[in-house]
Each structure stands twice: as structure tokens, then as C-alpha cells.
Design a protein around this motif. Sequence first.
Motif, PDB file in Angstrom:
ATOM      1  N   ILE A 103      54.424  15.011  21.431  1.00 37.46           N
ATOM      2  CA  ILE A 103      53.106  16.177  20.961  1.00 37.46           C
ATOM      3  C   ILE A 103      54.052  17.097  20.156  1.00 37.46           C
ATOM      4  O   ILE A 103      54.931  17.568  20.014  1.00 37.46           O
ATOM      5  CB  ILE A 103      52.224  16.534  21.314  1.00 37.46           C
ATOM      6  CG1 ILE A 103      52.770  17.370  22.853  1.00 37.46           C
ATOM      7  CG2 ILE A 103      51.537  15.457  21.588  1.00 37.46           C
ATOM      8  CD1 ILE A 103      51.452  18.007  23.465  1.00 37.46           C
ATOM      9  N   THR A 104      53.664  17.572  18.898  1.00 43.94           N
ATOM     10  CA  THR A 104      53.992  18.856  17.693  1.00 43.94           C
ATOM     11  C   THR A 104      53.644  19.198  17.913  1.00 43.94           C
ATOM     12  O   THR A 104      52.050  19.756  17.762  1.00 43.94           O
ATOM     13  CB  THR A 104      54.568  17.356  16.780  1.00 43.94           C
ATOM     14  OG1 THR A 104      53.492  17.497  16.066  1.00 43.94           O
ATOM     15  CG2 THR A 104      55.337  16.727  16.803  1.00 43.94           C
ATOM     16  N   ASN A 105      54.145  20.659  17.204  1.00 47.14           N
ATOM     17  CA  ASN A 105      52.896  21.638  16.759  1.00 47.14           C
ATOM     18  C   ASN A 105      52.389  21.910  15.994  1.00 47.14           C
ATOM     19  O   ASN A 105      50.700  21.983  15.567  1.00 47.14           O
ATOM     20  CB  ASN A 105      54.405  23.172  16.418  1.00 47.14           C
ATOM     21  CG  ASN A 105      55.154  22.646  17.491  1.00 47.14           C
ATOM     22  OD1 ASN A 105      54.709  23.092  19.121  1.00 47.14           O
ATOM     23  ND2 ASN A 105      56.449  22.627  17.837  1.00 47.14           N
ATOM     24  N   ALA A 106      52.371  20.909  14.896  1.00 41.79           N
ATOM     25  CA  ALA A 106      51.362  20.620  13.714  1.00 41.79           C
ATOM     26  C   ALA A 106      50.860  19.473  14.117  1.00 41.79           C
ATOM     27  O   ALA A 106      48.887  19.455  14.231  1.00 41.79           O
ATOM     28  CB  ALA A 106      52.289  19.204  13.212  1.00 41.79           C
ATOM     29  N   ASP A 107      50.618  18.957  15.112  1.00 41.38           N
ATOM     30  CA  ASP A 107      49.341  18.050  15.771  1.00 41.38           C
ATOM     31  C   ASP A 107      48.169  18.721  16.778  1.00 41.38           C
ATOM     32  O   ASP A 107      47.251  18.820  16.671  1.00 41.38           O
ATOM     33  CB  ASP A 107      50.070  17.443  17.623  1.00 41.38           C
ATOM     34  CG  ASP A 107      50.533  15.987  16.536  1.00 41.38           C
ATOM     35  OD1 ASP A 107      49.549  15.427  15.752  1.00 41.38           O
ATOM     36  OD2 ASP A 107      51.088  15.185  17.741  1.00 41.38           O
ATOM     37  N   ILE A 108      49.200  20.613  17.501  1.00 42.16           N
ATOM     38  CA  ILE A 108      47.854  21.333  18.245  1.00 42.16           C
ATOM     39  C   ILE A 108      47.365  21.947  17.571  1.00 42.16           C
ATOM     40  O   ILE A 108      46.267  22.686  17.333  1.00 42.16           O
ATOM     41  CB  ILE A 108      48.823  22.342  18.835  1.00 42.16           C
ATOM     42  CG1 ILE A 108      49.397  20.683  20.126  1.00 42.16           C
ATOM     43  CG2 ILE A 108      48.438  23.303  19.636  1.00 42.16           C
ATOM     44  CD1 ILE A 108      50.285  21.420  21.578  1.00 42.16           C
ATOM     45  N   ARG A 109      48.013  22.810  16.091  1.00 37.79           N
ATOM     46  CA  ARG A 109      47.837  23.238  15.611  1.00 37.79           C
ATOM     47  C   ARG A 109      46.737  22.496  14.505  1.00 37.79           C
ATOM     48  O   ARG A 109      45.358  23.263  14.335  1.00 37.79           O
ATOM     49  CB  ARG A 109      48.933  23.741  13.943  1.00 37.79           C
ATOM     50  CG  ARG A 109      49.234  24.851  14.926  1.00 37.79           C
ATOM     51  CD  ARG A 109      50.570  25.738  13.778  1.00 37.79           C
ATOM     52  NE  ARG A 109      50.848  24.329  12.686  1.00 37.79           N
ATOM     53  CZ  ARG A 109      52.172  24.060  12.752  1.00 37.79           C
ATOM     54  NH1 ARG A 109      52.546  24.871  13.546  1.00 37.79           N
ATOM     55  NH2 ARG A 109      52.952  22.789  12.114  1.00 37.79           N
ATOM     56  N   LYS A 110      45.895  21.619  14.079  1.00 35.84           N
ATOM     57  CA  LYS A 110      45.599  20.787  13.332  1.00 35.84           C
ATOM     58  C   LYS A 110      44.033  20.414  14.403  1.00 35.84           C
ATOM     59  O   LYS A 110      42.898  21.101  14.003  1.00 35.84           O
ATOM     60  CB  LYS A 110      46.047  19.072  13.047  1.00 35.84           C
ATOM     61  CG  LYS A 110      45.108  18.599  12.319  1.00 35.84           C
ATOM     62  CD  LYS A 110      45.303  16.934  11.891  1.00 35.84           C
ATOM     63  CE  LYS A 110      44.317  16.048  11.421  1.00 35.84           C
ATOM     64  NZ  LYS A 110      43.111  16.721  11.748  1.00 35.84           N
ATOM     65  N   ALA A 111      44.544  19.806  15.624  1.00 34.55           N
ATOM     66  CA  ALA A 111      43.279  20.044  16.585  1.00 34.55           C
ATOM     67  C   ALA A 111      42.638  21.585  17.018  1.00 34.55           C
ATOM     68  O   ALA A 111      41.554  21.585  16.760  1.00 34.55           O
ATOM     69  CB  ALA A 111      43.532  19.275  17.932  1.00 34.55           C
ATOM     70  N   ILE A 112      42.971  23.138  16.898  1.00 31.17           N
ATOM     71  CA  ILE A 112      42.958  23.848  17.253  1.00 31.17           C
ATOM     72  C   ILE A 112      42.161  24.093  15.874  1.00 31.17           C
ATOM     73  O   ILE A 112      41.218  24.410  16.171  1.00 31.17           O
ATOM     74  CB  ILE A 112      43.813  24.726  17.862  1.00 31.17           C
ATOM     75  CG1 ILE A 112      44.273  24.635  18.753  1.00 31.17           C
ATOM     76  CG2 ILE A 112      42.954  26.022  16.956  1.00 31.17           C
ATOM     77  CD1 ILE A 112      45.859  25.567  19.377  1.00 31.17           C
ATOM     78  N   ALA A 113      42.561  24.075  14.539  1.00 34.91           N
ATOM     79  CA  ALA A 113      42.247  24.071  13.055  1.00 34.91           C
ATOM     80  C   ALA A 113      40.413  23.674  13.755  1.00 34.91           C
ATOM     81  O   ALA A 113      39.702  23.950  13.126  1.00 34.91           O
ATOM     82  CB  ALA A 113      42.043  23.731  12.025  1.00 34.91           C
ATOM     83  N   ASP A 114      41.124  21.966  13.571  1.00 38.83           N
ATOM     84  CA  ASP A 114      39.384  21.069  13.717  1.00 38.83           C
ATOM     85  C   ASP A 114      38.310  21.042  14.536  1.00 38.83           C
ATOM     86  O   ASP A 114      37.957  21.284  14.641  1.00 38.83           O
ATOM     87  CB  ASP A 114      39.709  20.050  14.056  1.00 38.83           C
ATOM     88  CG  ASP A 114      40.981  18.945  12.887  1.00 38.83           C
ATOM     89  OD1 ASP A 114      40.569  18.816  11.642  1.00 38.83           O
ATOM     90  OD2 ASP A 114      41.439  17.712  13.574  1.00 38.83           O
TER      91      ASP A 114
END
Length: 93
Positions: free
Chosen positions: A73-84
Motif C-alpha cells: 500500500i502506498t502513502n497516496a492510497d491512504i491519503r486518497k482514502a482519508i480524503a474520500d
Amino acid sequence: MNVVLGQVVISKAGRDVGKVFIVTEIIDANYVYISDGDLRRVENPKKKKIKHLVITEDVIETIVQKISSDIRITNADIRKAIADIQNSSQSDE
């Protein structure tokens, strides 16, 4: 309440109080590793007591699928999920 991988949690104690994180690993019955993809990156997650977290009902299925199939999992995956999650909660209000 039990915590599962990929679950969205909010810190209720410490210097990160009020921040949104995603559970990236369950250590034992008392501790988990959490990450926000920004200050607490996937490579250096925060070890946190479960009792210091507000556990939400939201579970990010894409993160769960990647963790269970050993895909990084990438940091971008986590940031996108939190933003969503934050955007959907703001639109509900």
C-alpha cells in the motif's frame, strides 16, 4: 469494539488528537499501527493503543484487499482514502 485492518480511526489522545488515520496492522488486543500517508507514512506507522482511538464504522476495502494479498500500500492510497472519507462526511452534513 474490535478493530480491523483498513478501518478509519480518529486519535483521541496525544499530540495527534483529532487526526484521521487508517489501521495498517494489528499488533495485539491493545495496540495497532496507524498511518495517515502524510506525517505518519506507511514506512513509519504510529504504534497506538486502541483505547486512545475513536473507532469509526468505515473500512477502506481497497486497503484491506491490498494488505490481505500482500500488495504494497502506498502513502497516496491512504491519503486518497482519508480524503474520500472526509469529503463524503462533509457532503452528508
